[in-house]
Motif scaffolding. Sequence first.
Motif, PDB file in Angstrom:
ATOM      1  N   ARG A 132     -23.073 -16.228   1.505  1.00 47.95           N
ATOM      2  CA  ARG A 132     -23.208 -15.974   0.069  1.00 47.95           C
ATOM      3  C   ARG A 132     -22.019 -15.204  -0.494  1.00 47.95           C
ATOM      4  O   ARG A 132     -21.621 -15.420  -1.632  1.00 47.95           O
ATOM      5  CB  ARG A 132     -24.531 -15.268  -0.212  1.00 47.95           C
ATOM      6  N   ARG A 133     -21.438 -14.333   0.302  1.00 47.43           N
ATOM      7  CA  ARG A 133     -20.222 -13.642  -0.156  1.00 47.43           C
ATOM      8  C   ARG A 133     -19.081 -14.644  -0.335  1.00 47.43           C
ATOM      9  O   ARG A 133     -18.345 -14.581  -1.321  1.00 47.43           O
ATOM     10  CB  ARG A 133     -19.812 -12.554   0.835  1.00 47.43           C
ATOM     11  N   LEU A 155     -26.798 -13.358  -3.759  1.00 43.51           N
ATOM     12  CA  LEU A 155     -26.200 -12.323  -2.918  1.00 43.51           C
ATOM     13  C   LEU A 155     -27.031 -11.045  -2.999  1.00 43.51           C
ATOM     14  O   LEU A 155     -27.351 -10.422  -1.981  1.00 43.51           O
ATOM     15  CB  LEU A 155     -24.752 -12.061  -3.355  1.00 43.51           C
TER      16      LEU A 155
END
Length: 181
Positions: free
Chosen positions: A119-120, A134
């Motif tokens: 997600r980053r 996130l």
Amino acid sequence: NEMSYRLSGMDRMKDALLCIEEAVTLWRSVTLENDGAFDSGLANALECKSEHLTRLDRLGEALLCSEEAVTIQRNVAKRDSLTCDSDLALFLHSLSKCLGRLGKTQRAVDCVHEALEIRRNVAAQNDGASKKELAESLYQLSHLLNESGGDGIEAIAAIRESSDLYEGLARDHPDIFNKIF
């Protein structure tokens, strides 16, 4: 999948489960006939089935579906990471929740760490478009670490980052996120 979600939304969980079981069977068949071309559809159906089984408190079965969805989606992401990483992160996040409910905390933490990494990367590529997802994974990590007596410093850092992200979302999109908070 859509019909089972609608049935679930009406609290008709047994009907929703029957519907998604049929969908999983159909997706398996289509996927096998087309050399895996529809793997993502099968993974989504399995994830939906896992959610329904969880709501019915059939956590062992839910875990098996969630694990299979992650395995399938990992393979899909290897072929097409740009489009499929978000789904893989979602499935890992869901698997983490399922593992946590079953008391398998270390595996749950490992899954949410992997979801966070994805997600980053997705957020960095999308100019932060997936900040909500996130923030959800950061919250999940904090919750798991707190519940298990894990690394308190990491738990605090995760919940702070999650809060900062939600605060930014509420500030940037008040019409959407202020309703949630």
